[in-house]
Design an enzyme around this catalytic site. Structure first.
Site, PDB file in Angstrom:
ATOM      1  N   SER A   1      36.804  11.746  24.204  1.00 37.84           N
ATOM      2  CA  SER A   1      36.434  12.139  25.557  1.00 37.84           C
ATOM      3  C   SER A   1      36.745  10.969  26.474  1.00 37.84           C
ATOM      4  CB  SER A   1      34.922  12.434  25.604  1.00 37.84           C
ATOM      5  OG  SER A   1      34.464  12.509  26.939  1.00 37.84           O
TER       6      SER A   1
ATOM      7  N   TYR B   1      25.746   9.998  24.443  1.00 42.20           N
ATOM      8  CA  TYR B   1      27.042  10.689  24.324  1.00 42.20           C
ATOM      9  C   TYR B   1      28.201   9.694  24.409  1.00 42.20           C
ATOM     10  CZ  TYR B   1      30.761  14.099  25.065  1.00 42.20           C
ATOM     11  OH  TYR B   1      31.912  14.834  24.939  1.00 42.20           O
TER      12      TYR B   1
HETATM   13  P1  NDP Z   1      31.451  24.030  23.222  1.00 41.62           P
HETATM   14  O1  NDP Z   1      29.968  23.867  23.291  1.00 41.62           O
HETATM   15  O2  NDP Z   1      32.053  25.233  23.851  1.00 41.62           O
HETATM   16  O3  NDP Z   1      31.935  23.963  21.703  1.00 41.62           O
HETATM   17  C1  NDP Z   1      31.361  23.091  20.783  1.00 41.62           C
HETATM   18  C2  NDP Z   1      31.715  23.573  19.377  1.00 41.62           C
HETATM   19  O4  NDP Z   1      31.148  22.636  18.433  1.00 41.62           O
HETATM   20  C3  NDP Z   1      31.132  24.927  19.078  1.00 41.62           C
HETATM   21  O5  NDP Z   1      32.092  25.703  18.395  1.00 41.62           O
HETATM   22  C4  NDP Z   1      29.956  24.619  18.161  1.00 41.62           C
HETATM   23  O6  NDP Z   1      29.806  25.677  17.215  1.00 41.62           O
HETATM   24  C5  NDP Z   1      30.466  23.373  17.448  1.00 41.62           C
HETATM   25  N1  NDP Z   1      29.363  22.599  16.873  1.00 41.62           N
HETATM   26  C6  NDP Z   1      28.354  21.961  17.507  1.00 41.62           C
HETATM   27  N2  NDP Z   1      27.512  21.438  16.598  1.00 41.62           N
HETATM   28  C7  NDP Z   1      28.021  21.747  15.368  1.00 41.62           C
HETATM   29  C8  NDP Z   1      27.602  21.510  14.038  1.00 41.62           C
HETATM   30  N3  NDP Z   1      26.469  20.848  13.768  1.00 41.62           N
HETATM   31  N4  NDP Z   1      28.350  21.969  13.031  1.00 41.62           N
HETATM   32  C9  NDP Z   1      29.492  22.655  13.270  1.00 41.62           C
HETATM   33  N5  NDP Z   1      29.952  22.936  14.505  1.00 41.62           N
HETATM   34  C10 NDP Z   1      29.199  22.483  15.532  1.00 41.62           C
HETATM   35  O7  NDP Z   1      32.036  22.687  23.859  1.00 41.62           O
HETATM   36  P2  NDP Z   1      33.535  22.120  23.960  1.00 41.62           P
HETATM   37  O8  NDP Z   1      34.516  23.095  23.459  1.00 41.62           O
HETATM   38  O9  NDP Z   1      33.688  21.604  25.328  1.00 41.62           O
HETATM   39  O10 NDP Z   1      33.435  20.856  22.977  1.00 41.62           O
HETATM   40  C11 NDP Z   1      34.336  20.639  21.916  1.00 41.62           C
HETATM   41  C12 NDP Z   1      34.551  19.145  21.748  1.00 41.62           C
HETATM   42  O11 NDP Z   1      35.187  18.630  22.915  1.00 41.62           O
HETATM   43  C13 NDP Z   1      33.279  18.323  21.566  1.00 41.62           C
HETATM   44  O12 NDP Z   1      33.513  17.315  20.610  1.00 41.62           O
HETATM   45  C14 NDP Z   1      33.062  17.685  22.953  1.00 41.62           C
HETATM   46  O13 NDP Z   1      32.349  16.475  22.883  1.00 41.62           O
HETATM   47  C15 NDP Z   1      34.507  17.466  23.358  1.00 41.62           C
HETATM   48  N6  NDP Z   1      34.720  17.296  24.792  1.00 41.62           N
HETATM   49  C16 NDP Z   1      34.320  18.243  25.678  1.00 41.62           C
HETATM   50  C17 NDP Z   1      34.527  18.048  27.041  1.00 41.62           C
HETATM   51  C18 NDP Z   1      34.056  19.009  28.074  1.00 41.62           C
HETATM   52  O14 NDP Z   1      33.963  18.635  29.258  1.00 41.62           O
HETATM   53  N7  NDP Z   1      33.766  20.275  27.733  1.00 41.62           N
HETATM   54  C19 NDP Z   1      35.222  16.861  27.531  1.00 41.62           C
HETATM   55  C20 NDP Z   1      35.602  15.927  26.493  1.00 41.62           C
HETATM   56  C21 NDP Z   1      35.367  16.167  25.185  1.00 41.62           C
HETATM   57  P3  NDP Z   1      28.407  26.251  16.680  1.00 41.62           P
HETATM   58  O15 NDP Z   1      27.375  26.051  17.756  1.00 41.62           O
HETATM   59  O16 NDP Z   1      28.731  27.689  16.390  1.00 41.62           O
HETATM   60  O17 NDP Z   1      28.143  25.474  15.438  1.00 41.62           O
HETATM   61  C1  8X3 Z   2      32.735  15.385  28.373  1.00 44.14           C
HETATM   62  C2  8X3 Z   2      33.110  14.683  29.615  1.00 44.14           C
HETATM   63  O1  8X3 Z   2      32.214  13.372  31.617  1.00 44.14           O
HETATM   64  O2  8X3 Z   2      30.671  14.933  30.552  1.00 44.14           O
HETATM   65  O3  8X3 Z   2      33.137  14.670  27.248  1.00 44.14           O
HETATM   66  O4  8X3 Z   2      31.226  12.869  29.489  1.00 44.14           O
HETATM   67  S1  8X3 Z   2      31.733  13.916  30.322  1.00 44.14           S
END
Ligand code: NDP
Ligand code: 8X3
Length: 250
Positions: A137, A150
């Protein structure tokens, strides 16, 4: 090996970036193996892509080992691993931070990623060439008030990606970190524990990235020629200069 037999594993594929990445890699010809906890949603995506959905909780070592065993017995090897499962919990300053939130973020974003990678590394090593993609991220490059748990976890993801690159050099295994800025998924809904209004406010007056935008970057990195390793790719909406500088229309 035929394109249809090339296996790609995506953790956290039940929503957001993981789900979009599963679609993107399926479109690029990979046989998809998807993991997450919400099995109904996971299985629906897997069915649609003609892939395999396997229940996975990355906070639970037994679940990870079962996931890896199932993949080994069904496919024998893995070409692409996308370590996407992750979350933010809360946005309080350290002084008011929740112990449970910190533990959840560290266990999911850091320990879970380490364990999944360790469990699947033998299968990645069996493929003629392989690729590990870690979802970092901009929070792995910057910090912001309230983000301490985070940002610490995503700085750790960056350290893990860099360490893996050192440890795997000389093997045909690429290591890429994709580091997105603001992406509208369920991320903020999870961070604010179901508070839809607060989650929507994060993206108010600006155009965030979509899961598909980030999936595009991942598919691009994975489909470069095998000698090309994209180390780190930072991608943000044009309206976001840093985690704290976001241009919003009134
Ligand atoms: P979502 O919440 O839409 O997706 C998160 C996914 O992670 C879900 O499929 C969830 O599935 C899974 N997950 C969470 N906990 C667990 C667990 N214990 N075991 C298995 N799966 C798990 O968020 P995003 O798609 O945005 O996030 C995906 C990744 O991208 C993360 O690592 C996040 O930190 C990163 N990210 C996101 C950003 C944003 O602004 N959205 C920016 C930068 C990075 P389920 O709950 O079904 O287990
Ligand atoms: C998600 C982006 O700005 O919420 O990884 O940390 S921020």
């Amino acid at each position: 090996m035929a394109a249809a037999e090339r296996v790609a594993v995506v953790t956290g594929a039940s929503s957001g970036i993981g789900e979009a990445t599963a679609r993107g890699l399926a479109g690029a010809g990979y046989r998809m193996v998807l993991g997450a906890r919400r099995e109904d949603r996971l299985m629906a995506v897997a069915r649609e892509l003609g892939g395999r959905g396997l229940a996975l909780d990355v906070r639970d070592l037994t679940s990870i080992q079962g996931f890896a065993r199932a993949i080994e017995s069904e496919y024998g090897q893995v070409e692409v691993l996308v370590n996407n499962a992750g979350l933010a919990a809360g946005l309080q300053p350290l002084a008011e931070g929740s112990d449970d939130d910190w533990v959840q973020m560290m266990e999911t974003n850091v320990i879970g990623l380490l364990r999944v990678t360790k469990a699947l590394l033998p299968l990645l090593r069996r493929a003629p060439r392989a690729h590990i993609v870690n979802l970092g991220s901009v929070a792995g490059f910057e910090v912001y008030p309230g983000g301490v748990g985070y940002t610490a976890s995503k700085h750790a993801v960056r350290a893990i990606s860099k360490t893996l690159r050192l440890e795997l050099v000389g093997e045909p295994i690429r290591v890429t970190e994709i580091a997105p800025g603001m992406v509208e998924t369920e991320f903020s809904l999870v961070r604010f524990k179901g508070d839809r209004e607060r989650a929507a406010a994060v993206y108010q007056g600006m155009q965030p990235l979509t899961g598909a935008d980030v999936a595009d970057c991942i598919v691009w990195a994975v489909t470069r020629p095998p000698h090309v390793n994209i180390d780190e790719l930072v991608v943000r909406p044009i309206a976001q200069a840093t985690t704290r500088d976001v241009a919003r229309k009134p």
